[in-house]
Design a protein around this motif. Structure first.
Motif, short mmCIF file in Angstrom:
data_model
loop_
_atom_site.label_atom_id
_atom_site.label_comp_id
_atom_site.label_asym_id
_atom_site.label_seq_id
_atom_site.Cartn_x
_atom_site.Cartn_y
_atom_site.Cartn_z
N GLY A 36 39.57 11.71 29.52
CA GLY A 36 38.75 12.21 30.61
C GLY A 36 38.91 13.70 30.85
O GLY A 36 38.05 14.32 31.48
N VAL A 37 40.00 14.30 30.34
CA VAL A 37 40.21 15.73 30.51
C VAL A 37 39.26 16.52 29.61
O VAL A 37 39.17 16.26 28.41
N ARG A 38 38.57 17.46 30.21
CA ARG A 38 37.67 18.36 29.46
C ARG A 38 38.17 19.78 29.63
O ARG A 38 38.20 20.31 30.73
N TRP A 39 38.59 20.40 28.52
CA TRP A 39 39.12 21.76 28.57
C TRP A 39 37.97 22.75 28.71
O TRP A 39 36.98 22.69 28.00
N MET A 40 38.14 23.68 29.65
CA MET A 40 37.09 24.65 29.96
C MET A 40 37.69 26.06 29.96
O MET A 40 38.83 26.27 30.39
N LEU A 41 36.89 27.03 29.50
CA LEU A 41 37.29 28.43 29.59
C LEU A 41 36.73 29.03 30.89
O LEU A 41 35.54 28.92 31.15
N PRO A 42 37.57 29.65 31.69
CA PRO A 42 37.06 30.27 32.92
C PRO A 42 36.32 31.57 32.61
O PRO A 42 36.60 32.24 31.61
N THR A 43 35.41 31.92 33.48
CA THR A 43 34.79 33.24 33.46
C THR A 43 35.57 34.13 34.41
O THR A 43 35.87 33.73 35.53
N ALA A 44 35.92 35.32 33.96
CA ALA A 44 36.69 36.23 34.80
C ALA A 44 35.93 36.56 36.07
O ALA A 44 34.70 36.75 36.06
N ALA A 45 36.65 36.63 37.19
CA ALA A 45 36.02 37.01 38.45
C ALA A 45 35.53 38.44 38.38
O ALA A 45 36.21 39.33 37.83
N SER A 46 34.37 38.69 38.91
CA SER A 46 33.83 40.04 38.95
C SER A 46 34.43 40.81 40.12
O SER A 46 35.01 40.23 41.05
N THR A 47 34.29 42.10 40.08
CA THR A 47 34.77 42.92 41.19
C THR A 47 34.11 42.51 42.50
O THR A 47 34.76 42.42 43.55
N ALA A 48 32.81 42.24 42.45
CA ALA A 48 32.09 41.83 43.66
C ALA A 48 32.63 40.51 44.20
O ALA A 48 32.75 40.33 45.42
N GLN A 49 32.96 39.58 43.32
CA GLN A 49 33.50 38.29 43.77
C GLN A 49 34.88 38.46 44.40
O GLN A 49 35.20 37.83 45.40
N LEU A 50 35.70 39.34 43.84
CA LEU A 50 37.02 39.60 44.39
C LEU A 50 36.92 40.21 45.79
O LEU A 50 37.73 39.92 46.67
N LYS A 51 35.92 41.04 45.98
CA LYS A 51 35.75 41.73 47.27
C LYS A 51 35.32 40.79 48.38
O LYS A 51 35.35 41.16 49.56
N GLN A 52 34.92 39.56 48.06
CA GLN A 52 34.59 38.60 49.11
C GLN A 52 35.85 38.12 49.83
O GLN A 52 35.76 37.59 50.94
N ALA A 53 37.03 38.31 49.20
CA ALA A 53 38.27 37.92 49.85
C ALA A 53 39.25 39.08 50.02
O ALA A 53 40.18 38.98 50.80
N HIS A 54 39.00 40.19 49.28
CA HIS A 54 39.94 41.30 49.28
C HIS A 54 39.27 42.61 49.67
O HIS A 54 38.08 42.81 49.42
N ASP A 55 40.07 43.49 50.25
CA ASP A 55 39.61 44.82 50.61
C ASP A 55 39.21 45.59 49.36
O ASP A 55 39.90 45.54 48.34
N LYS A 56 38.11 46.31 49.42
CA LYS A 56 37.59 47.00 48.23
C LYS A 56 38.56 48.04 47.70
O LYS A 56 38.66 48.25 46.48
N THR A 57 39.30 48.68 48.59
CA THR A 57 40.28 49.68 48.16
C THR A 57 41.41 49.02 47.40
O THR A 57 41.91 49.55 46.39
N TYR A 58 41.82 47.85 47.85
CA TYR A 58 42.88 47.12 47.16
C TYR A 58 42.42 46.67 45.78
O TYR A 58 43.16 46.80 44.79
N VAL A 59 41.21 46.14 45.67
CA VAL A 59 40.69 45.71 44.37
C VAL A 59 40.65 46.90 43.42
O VAL A 59 41.06 46.79 42.24
N ALA A 60 40.20 48.04 43.90
CA ALA A 60 40.15 49.24 43.06
C ALA A 60 41.55 49.64 42.60
O ALA A 60 41.75 50.07 41.45
N HIS A 61 42.53 49.49 43.49
CA HIS A 61 43.91 49.83 43.12
C HIS A 61 44.43 48.92 42.02
O HIS A 61 45.01 49.41 41.03
N ILE A 62 44.23 47.62 42.15
CA ILE A 62 44.70 46.69 41.12
C ILE A 62 43.99 46.97 39.79
O ILE A 62 44.62 47.02 38.72
N GLU A 63 42.70 47.20 39.84
CA GLU A 63 41.96 47.47 38.60
C GLU A 63 42.43 48.77 37.94
O GLU A 63 42.38 48.90 36.71
#
Length: 378
Positions: free
Chosen positions: A71-98
């Motif tokens: 029943g297990v199906r292995w899947m490859l994730p799609t990397a989160a985009s910068t815009a998606q990260l900013k829905q939970a994180h401050d834009k300045t912080y995302v820029a710093h990590i990147e």
């Protein structure tokens, strides 16, 4: 009957491999060495290995390959985009990590760090949850498990901590709310450390109900007190259940029966998410759970999802640092998600966590249901 389970994993998450010391912060290095020497006398400080290491994931994957689950199906994730990260994180912080892509440095004195492959790994870890909820929304399956690192629940909106760069679950929950139309998202964080980052991000948000069971302060990170119940419109949507060291399967089952389940029935979530840390396992030396307990918890959450939200359930890996405990527990959980029921679990004759759960239930008896009723879900 076999149930399809989507399992998200990408070998590029192994590229997150912080180790060694930070010459740019000698005071941090000295503080961490003192902490290790105190907690683990006899450790070789010159060969210290970061506990959040790549072989946490390879151990899980190797076990699933050697003992596959139908029943297990292995899947490859799609990397989160910068815009998606900013829905939970401050834009300045995302820029710093990147901006740290390709770099090696520490971000906090608690040994939260990056290596040259960490930024890519963090995007994939956050993207795995998004990929899972999108696939579930599209009807590809009802259940998913994300084998990810770096973990996420200590990452705040604007800073890293506790080995976490991006808050994978918060990014997932925000995407489910903002992009997939799920109006009410419920989270259970059963990692033994309080998910302080998740709490901070959703503390004033009535659309996300967070239940967090964890070792009580002053255990790291020292937050998650009973009276931390949310702010503003979100009052009542954060439910903390602090437990003593040594808590076992019976205590966590009591958390489900007396806290998670009634809160979920009042809240009526559209999807359930789990910050699934396995460091409550007795082999991690702090609590007393084992893989039978995690299997029962997964079964309870699966049945709750079937009852309340058309089966929609996503688990994201958080902590768990003993390879044997981690592989046994993840395998047991995935077997349950794939439709293999369990009927019993091991319990301590006198679980010290049960009294703490009863205290939490008594404390939250007032705030839980009124908050949910205020949202129109009595």
């Amino acid at each position: 009957m076999t149930t399809p389970v989507l399992v998200y994993y990408d070998t590029r998450m192994l590229g997150h491999n912080p180790h060694g010391w930070d010459p740019g912060h000698p005071a941090w290095t000295d503080a961490v060495k003192a902490m290790i020497a105190l907690q683990f006398p006899g450790s070789n400080l010159e060969t210290y290995s970061h506990p959040e290491r790549p072989d946490r994931l390879t151990a899980i994957v190797d076990r699933l390959m050697l003992d596959p689950i139908e029943g297990v199906r292995w899947m490859l994730p799609t990397a989160a985009s910068t815009a998606q990260l900013k829905q939970a994180h401050d834009k300045t912080y995302v820029a710093h990590i990147e901006s740290l892509e390709g770099e090696s440095c520490w971000l906090a004195q608690d040994t939260t760090a990056v290596s040259p492959g960490s930024v890519d790994a963090a995007h994939l870890a956050a993207g795995a949850g998004i990929s899972a909820v999108e696939a579930i929304s599209a009807g590809e399956a009802q259940k998913a498990f994300c084998i990810v690192r770096p973990p996420g629940h200590h990452a705040h909106s604007d800073h890293a901590s506790g080995f976490c760069l991006y808050n994978n679950l918060a990014v997932t929950a925000a995407h489910a709310r903002e992009n997939l139309g799920y109006q009410r998202v419920m989270v259970w964080d059963w990692d033994m450390h309080h998910g302080n980052g998740t709490q901070e991000i959703f503390y004033s948000d009535p659309s996300v109900l967070v239940v967090d069971s964890h070792c009580a302060a002053p255990f790291y990170p020292g937050s998650g007190l009973l009276y931390e119940t949310g702010a503003g419109a979100g009052v009542g949507s954060q439910i903390n259940c602090p437990l003593p060291l040594g808590s076992g399967n019976a205590a966590l089952l009591k958390v489900f029966d007396e806290v998670v389940k009634p809160a979920a029935k009042a809240f009526q979530p559209d999807i359930l998410l789990v910050s699934s840390g396995f460091d409550c396992h007795y082999l991690d030396m702090t609590c007393a759970m084992d893989e039978t307990g995690f299997a029962i918890l997964a079964q309870c959450m699966s049945e709750l999802a079937d009852e309340l939200c058309d089966g929609r359930l996503v688990l994201l890996l958080e902590g768990g640092y003993n390879a044997q405990a981690l592989t046994d527990s993840v395998h047991a959980v995935m077997k349950v998600l794939a439709g293999n029921p369990v009927n019993a679990c091991n319990v301590l004759p006198d679980d010290p966590g049960c009294k703490a759960v009863a205290d939490a239930v008594q404390f939250h008896q007032g705030p839980i249901n009124p908050a949910c009723r205020a949202k129109g879900h009595s």
